[in-house]
Design a protein around this motif. Structure first.
Motif, PDB file in Angstrom:
ATOM      1  N   GLY A 300       0.814  -1.207   0.000  1.00  0.00           N
ATOM      2  CA  GLY A 300       0.000   0.000   0.000  1.00  0.00           C
ATOM      3  C   GLY A 300       0.848   1.257   0.000  1.00  0.00           C
ATOM      4  N   ALA A 301       0.265   2.344  -0.520  1.00  0.00           N
ATOM      5  CA  ALA A 301       1.006   3.610  -0.615  1.00  0.00           C
ATOM      6  C   ALA A 301       0.069   4.763  -0.287  1.00  0.00           C
ATOM      7  N   PRO A 302       0.175   5.336   0.917  1.00  0.00           N
ATOM      8  CA  PRO A 302      -0.645   6.514   1.231  1.00  0.00           C
ATOM      9  C   PRO A 302      -0.322   7.653   0.279  1.00  0.00           C
ATOM     10  N   ILE A 303      -1.342   8.412  -0.096  1.00  0.00           N
ATOM     11  CA  ILE A 303      -1.136   9.432  -1.127  1.00  0.00           C
ATOM     12  C   ILE A 303      -0.812  10.799  -0.539  1.00  0.00           C
ATOM     13  N   SER A 304      -0.625  10.879   0.768  1.00  0.00           N
ATOM     14  CA  SER A 304      -0.419  12.187   1.403  1.00  0.00           C
ATOM     15  C   SER A 304       0.812  12.907   0.866  1.00  0.00           C
ATOM     16  N   ASP A 305       1.826  12.148   0.461  1.00  0.00           N
ATOM     17  CA  ASP A 305       3.051  12.777  -0.051  1.00  0.00           C
ATOM     18  C   ASP A 305       3.058  12.907  -1.575  1.00  0.00           C
ATOM     19  N   THR A 307       2.385  14.537  -4.938  1.00  0.00           N
ATOM     20  CA  THR A 307       2.149  15.927  -5.349  1.00  0.00           C
ATOM     21  C   THR A 307       0.913  16.072  -6.228  1.00  0.00           C
ATOM     22  N   GLU A 308       0.532  15.026  -6.922  1.00  0.00           N
ATOM     23  CA  GLU A 308      -0.656  15.084  -7.777  1.00  0.00           C
ATOM     24  C   GLU A 308      -1.774  14.209  -7.214  1.00  0.00           C
ATOM     25  N   SER A 309      -1.904  14.235  -5.898  1.00  0.00           N
ATOM     26  CA  SER A 309      -2.904  13.383  -5.248  1.00  0.00           C
ATOM     27  C   SER A 309      -4.326  13.754  -5.637  1.00  0.00           C
ATOM     28  N   ASP A 310      -4.525  14.985  -6.146  1.00  0.00           N
ATOM     29  CA  ASP A 310      -5.870  15.385  -6.548  1.00  0.00           C
ATOM     30  C   ASP A 310      -6.377  14.561  -7.727  1.00  0.00           C
ATOM     31  N   LYS A 311      -5.484  13.856  -8.395  1.00  0.00           N
ATOM     32  CA  LYS A 311      -5.891  13.014  -9.521  1.00  0.00           C
ATOM     33  C   LYS A 311      -6.319  11.611  -9.066  1.00  0.00           C
ATOM     34  N   ILE A 312      -6.170  11.331  -7.770  1.00  0.00           N
ATOM     35  CA  ILE A 312      -6.614  10.044  -7.212  1.00  0.00           C
ATOM     36  C   ILE A 312      -7.996  10.257  -6.609  1.00  0.00           C
ATOM     37  N   GLY A 313      -8.985   9.603  -7.139  1.00  0.00           N
ATOM     38  CA  GLY A 313     -10.363   9.825  -6.697  1.00  0.00           C
ATOM     39  C   GLY A 313     -10.579   9.468  -5.239  1.00  0.00           C
ATOM     40  N   ILE A 315     -13.589   8.674  -3.868  1.00  0.00           N
ATOM     41  CA  ILE A 315     -14.704   7.757  -3.618  1.00  0.00           C
ATOM     42  C   ILE A 315     -14.186   6.361  -3.293  1.00  0.00           C
ATOM     43  N   ALA A 316     -13.238   5.882  -4.097  1.00  0.00           N
ATOM     44  CA  ALA A 316     -12.725   4.524  -3.890  1.00  0.00           C
ATOM     45  C   ALA A 316     -11.232   4.404  -4.138  1.00  0.00           C
ATOM     46  N   ALA A 317     -10.709   5.148  -5.103  1.00  0.00           N
ATOM     47  CA  ALA A 317      -9.316   4.957  -5.517  1.00  0.00           C
ATOM     48  C   ALA A 317      -8.334   5.200  -4.376  1.00  0.00           C
ATOM     49  N   GLU A 318      -8.576   6.239  -3.569  1.00  0.00           N
ATOM     50  CA  GLU A 318      -7.672   6.526  -2.448  1.00  0.00           C
ATOM     51  C   GLU A 318      -7.550   5.327  -1.511  1.00  0.00           C
TER      52      GLU A 318
END
Length: 445
Positions: A300-305, A307-313, A315-318
């Motif tokens: 798993g990879a948390p998206i907090s770091d 830079t383009e995390s806004d492209k990860i949805g 609803i489910a993708a995060e």
């Protein structure tokens, strides 16, 4: 010390005192080891003492030893003595807790065959009927249980109203059914803040934004740090702002309706209450993943770091990439399904979204003004995508979207069940079956 002069009555009195002490301790600390010690002392002297076996069963259940508790309850039930109905109720509760709804229904009927005066037994019957898929009959039974309570035990009415609201929610009742019951429960018991919170979110689904805001503000005065309440008020005010400024803004209330965002928020909150949300499904899947499938999944990879995390949805993708950041290319067959879809990684999702944004005209299947989150691919041009109202669909170039599951969580729960794990979902309502006429995006008509 000598037992000279001790009588049978003395021994009986000692057993009764031990049993009384065990019941008192059970009420205060049901999982305390001393409860079992005392119960076993009684059973050593009186092996057929059903109340002691029942007490020991309650203790085992409190400690999470469901199989041993069930054995004790069945032992008591098999004697058909005065403790039979208590054992039957315990078996009903145990079956319900394990999501064995047909089993819970059998024991609910057994209880009522013995005693049909207790409103709570009728309430439990209504709940399990609805969970088994007999929604209208179950919900009608919940109403009748409330009516019975008002006639026979009026002091219990606030409790009965709260239970009805809780059981309606737990059996996937729509907001139009839940709201009147929740309103009645809150009027009877203003301290029932959890039902009130859910009522506020149900108001949002009914587009009663002012009611949602006012209820949220009242609850915030009592609990000012509760995030869900703050979110409720913020959402209500955002919606009110959209309504008030519809002519001046690019987004209208109808745009919000088409996305299903409010409905999804309600469903996610409800699923969290039921333990059927996506996070719960992924945790359950972890317990039953076949080794060959697990070997294809990346950590798993948390998206907090990112830079383009806004492209990860969101609803489910995060949640999916935090669970496992994608799957090895070409490994989709490891799921054992007819089509070899695999999880996409953070990098793949971002790269694809960036490409689409750079040339929207070249990607008519991915419209700019709609909700979509690509989450899986077959590595041959097709994708599983979360769209409006949280539905999961299959998307192929030049073809209409094809329904796959009501939500990403449902798809995961189907895999859990397929791999032999428990499935806590209530039976779906027939009216909530995934529609086959999902609206088509521009360019795919």
């Amino acid at each position: 010390m000598s037992d000279f002069g001790r009588t049978a009555a003395d021994d009986t009195d000692a057993v009764e005192r031990t049993l009384d002490l065990a019941w008192e301790l059970l009420g205060a600390q049901p999982a305390h080891p001393k409860v079992a010690e005392l119960a076993l002392q009684v059973l050593a002297a009186q092996p057929e003492r059903s109340s002691a076996s029942l007490l020991l069963g309650y203790h085992r259940e409190a400690r999470g030893e469901a199989d041993e508790a069930r054995r004790l309850y069945l032992q008591v039930a098999g004697r058909r003595d005065r403790q039979f109905i208590s054992a039957a109720r315990a078996l009903r509760r145990l079956a319900f807790a394990e999501h064995d709804h047909p089993g819970a229904l059998r024991w609910a009927h057994t209880v009522l065959a013995e005693d049909h005066e207790d409103w709570d037994d009728w309430m439990e019957l209504g709940s399990v009927l609805a969970r088994c898929g007999e929604h209208e009959d179950g919900w009608r039974q919940l109403d009748e249980a409330v009516a019975l309570c008002s006639r026979t035990a009026p002091d219990d009415l606030p409790k009965a109203l709260g239970k009805r609201a809780e059981y309606l929610l737990g059996s996937l009742a729509p907001p139009d059914r839940f709201v009147p019951a929740a309103e009645e429960a809150v009027r009877a018991d203003a301290a029932n803040s959890w039902v009130a919170l859910l009522l506020g979110w149900a108001y949002l689904v009914q587009y009663r934004f002012t009611d949602a805001e006012q209820l949220g503000l009242r609850l915030l005065r009592e609990n000012p740090t509760e995030d869900l309440l703050q979110n409720l008020v913020e959402t209500a005010r955002t919606m009110l702002g959209i309504v008030e400024n519809a002519h001046a803004k690019d987004i209208t209330l109808e745009d919000i309706r088409r996305t299903g965002l409010i409905e999804m928020a309600w469903q996610q909150l409800r699923d969290q209450v039921l333990g059927t949300d996506l996070d719960s499904a992924l945790a359950a899947l972890d317990d039953v993943l076949p080794a060959d499938l697990r070997a294809t999944l990346r950590p798993g990879a948390p998206i907090s770091d990112e830079t383009e995390s806004d492209k990860i949805g969101s609803i489910a993708a995060e949640d999916l990439v935090a669970w496992h950041d994608g799957q090895q290319p070409g490994s989709g067959a490891a799921w054992g399904l007819a089509e070899p879809f695999r999880l996409m990684s953070t990098a793949e999702i971002i790269a694809m979204s960036t490409e689409i944004e750079a040339d929207q005209a070249a990607h008519p299947d991915w419209p700019e003004n709609e909700i979509w989150e690509q989450v899986m691919t077959d590595d041959a041009g097709a994708y599983l995508v979360v769209v409006a109202f949280g539905a999961l669909v299959k998307r192929r170039p030049g073809h209409p979207d094809e329904p796959v599951a009501a939500s990403m969580a449902d798809w995961i729960w189907d895999r859990v069940a397929g791999f032999g794990g428990p499935d806590p979902r209530p039976a779906p309502r027939k009216t909530e079956d995934l529609p086959t006429d999902l609206p088509l995006s521009p360019g795919r008509r």
